[in-house]
Structures are given as C-alpha cells and as structure tokens.
Design a protein around this motif. Structure first.
Motif, short mmCIF file in Angstrom:
data_model
loop_
_atom_site.label_atom_id
_atom_site.label_comp_id
_atom_site.label_asym_id
_atom_site.label_seq_id
_atom_site.Cartn_x
_atom_site.Cartn_y
_atom_site.Cartn_z
N GLU A 165 -40.06 26.93 -29.56
CA GLU A 165 -40.57 25.58 -29.74
C GLU A 165 -39.41 24.57 -29.78
O GLU A 165 -39.47 23.51 -29.16
CB GLU A 165 -41.35 25.54 -31.05
N HIS A 168 -38.03 24.01 -26.37
CA HIS A 168 -38.90 23.13 -25.59
C HIS A 168 -38.63 21.69 -25.99
O HIS A 168 -38.51 20.81 -25.13
CB HIS A 168 -40.36 23.51 -25.88
N GLU A 193 -34.65 28.20 -18.97
CA GLU A 193 -34.76 26.98 -19.76
C GLU A 193 -34.05 25.80 -19.09
O GLU A 193 -34.57 24.68 -19.03
CB GLU A 193 -34.14 27.30 -21.09
N GLN A 196 -35.97 23.78 -16.68
CA GLN A 196 -36.93 22.76 -17.12
C GLN A 196 -36.37 21.35 -16.97
O GLN A 196 -37.13 20.39 -16.94
CB GLN A 196 -37.29 22.98 -18.59
#
Ligand code: ATP
Length: 308
Positions: A165, A168, A193, A196
C-alpha cells in the motif's frame, strides 16, 4: 535538465563508473536499474555533488555540479538508500532543520505546512520522528529532500521496506511531484513498481551504461497484442491486417504481433472475426513488453555478446 558526459569514478582498486553519458529531459521520471554493485548509488551521489568523479562532466539545470556543488544543491533533492531521521525531533522540527540546512529562512512556516500536506504528513507535525512507521518515515525523508523546492529529485531505492500500500502511495506521490514540474531519477530493484511511474529507463551494469530508453506511454486505447495460432495459416497476416483497428502486423512462426486500437468489445469482435475466417486461434493476449522484460533482455544480450 540533467546532462552527464563521459563520467568515470574510481574507488581504490575499483572502477565504479566508466564513461557514462546521458541526458534527462525536464519533468521525466527515469528508473535507474542494474544488478548489485552496478554503480547506481555512485552515479546518484556524483550527480548530487557528493562524490568527486575521476573524469567527466555533470550539469544540473545548467549548473556545473563539479565546479559549483553548493549552487547545485539548491536545485537537487536527494534521498540516500540508507537514511536517518532525527528521532527525538518532531516532524515539523525535522522539516525546519532540513529547510535551514538548505538556507531557507523566509516563509518557513508556510513551506513546512505545504510540504507536509504534499506528503500526507499534516496530522503528524507534532509527532516525534522516532515514533513514525517505516512508510511515514520514508515520507518524512522525502519531505526533507524537497523542502527547498528542488527542480531535480534523486531517490535511491525509496520503496525499500515499504508495504504494497505504501509503495502504491509512493508511486502516486512521485507522479504528482513530476506533475508539479520536477525531474526525477529513481533507483529500485523492484521493476514492476518502477513501471507504474517511470517515463525512461537507464540500465547500468558494471559501471557502464547498458541501455537508456524512453518507455512508450501506454496510450489509452492502443495496445500491442499477440495472436497465437495452433497451426500455420499462410493468409493469417493478411486477414488480420484487414481487420478494423489493426496495424503493424508482424508474423513469427505461429505468432502474430500487432498494434490494436479499440476497447475490450472491439477486441472481442476482432477475435470473432479471426475465428470466422477459419484461423485456428489458440490465444489473443497483450504483448506490451514490460520493464522487467526489457531489463532481462538487455542483460541477456550482454550475456550473449560476452559468450560470442
Ligand atoms: P546496489 O544495487 O547493491 O545498491 P549499486 O548499483 O548502487 O549497488 P554502488 O554502491 O554504486 O552500486 O557500487 C559500485 C561499486 O563500487 C561496487 O563494486 C562497490 O563495491 C564499490 N563501492 C561503492 N562504494 C565504495 C566505497 N566507498 N569504497 C570502495 N568501493 C566502493
């Protein structure tokens, strides 16, 4: 915004960087990747004026970092791979200290509040830094790195130790810093990651630049797809190319790679059309090469060229 030319750096007995050159445009986010010991931290430290290189030049926002490191520091925020916070100070005091260390005297209060808000730390200002969770500590460290309003932000493995989390949230934060005008260089071993938010990828290996490339932004409705056939079909490429939304068809054995513009319904219609034309379709899937694949392919190419 960042320009590095023929950068070499030696530690005693080790060439950590060898003639590295690249340029990063403003408002990009570059993923710096490479195996352990590739030279990522050394490159970041040199870029921030914390290592004096053996040779080469480093420019940030038009400033020669080697000649004028102090001036360059005003434009750069840096988060080291291992960082500490002053545990006994409150979040506000940590930010005040970081601001003062960067020569910020005016509008201190407003700046602390703005930075804390940007990092989601507004409700933590009076909390002692030593009592923050790992993710909040990371946020505080990033807040300290940007309190002076740098144009370039260099983050060495900022996601290490964060839960999914928090990772993100970190990705969203980096995108918002980019949107606010910053240029970011971020190292990480977690490629999925970086994907992203990274606009570019820079691969270092054994101190050398192996690859520097822009990562194609995933256009909203255009995808690279692949059709897998169960058997050879000589007319397959022609049939596929004639379908609406299909472009740039290439065939390799029983696989057809192509660009497709359309939503899920259009994709379903395409699949139906191919089957109706009698093609033995075994599968239809997305084929956008991900960052991890690009990385592994690059290192594999090196392996192959070393072997030959
Ligand atoms: P990792 O992914 O493991 O963090 P890295 O890509 O950041 O690695 P660097 O830390 O830049 O790599 O190290 C590059 C090379 O320089 C390695 O061989 C390392 O052992 C060496 N090195 C780094 N710092 C020093 C130092 N202070 N003194 C001597 N050698 C060093």
């Amino acid at each position: 915004m960042i320009s590095i030319a023929n950068l070499s750096h030696d530690y005693p007995g080790i060439r950590a960087l060898a003639e590295v050159s690249f340029t990063l445009e403003a408002q990009t986010i570059t993923a710096l990747v490479g195996p352990n010991g590739a030279g990522k931290t050394t490159l970041m430290r040199a870029l921030c004026g914390l290592e004096r290189p053996l040779a080469g030049s480093i420019e940030v926002d038009g400033i020669d970092v080697i000649e004028e490191p102090r001036r360059a520091h005003e434009r750069i925020g840096y988060l080291a791979d291992f960082f500490g916070v002053y545990e006994a100070l409150s979040v506000a005091q940590c930010l005040e200290y970081a601001a003062a260390a960067n020569g910020i005297r005016q509008g201190l209060h407003a700046r602390i509040n703005e930075t804390a808000a940007a990092l989601g730390l507004s409700t933590r200002l009076t909390q002692a830094a030593g009592t923050l969770s790992r993710g909040l500590r990371q946020r505080l460290a990033i807040a300290q790195a940007i309190i002076h309003g740098p144009r370039v932000l260099v983050l060495d493995e900022p996601a290490a130790g964060l839960d999914p989390e928090a990772r993100h949230a970190l990705a969203a934060l980096l995108r918002s810093l980019q949107a606010s005008g910053m240029t970011l260089l971020v190292s990480s071993h977690i490629l999925a990651e970086l994907e992203q938010y990274a606009t570019h990828m820079l691969i270092l290996e054994a101190g050398r630049l192996r690859e520097f490339r822009a990562l194609a932004p995933a256009a909203r409705d255009t995808h690279t797809l692949v059709v897998e056939l169960a058997a050879g079909a000589p007319t397959a490429a022609l049939i596929l190319a004639a379908q609406p939304g299909v472009a740039q068809v290439t065939q390799r054995d029983h696989r057809l790679l192509f660009e497709f513009t359309g939503d899920a319904r259009a994709q379903a219609a395409l699949l139906h059309a191919l089957v109706t034309h009698g093609l033995p379709v075994a599968g239809l899937a997305h084929a956008r090469p991900d960052l991890q694949q690009l990385y592994l392919d690059t290192l594999k190419t090196r392996g192959a060229s070393h072997e030959s």
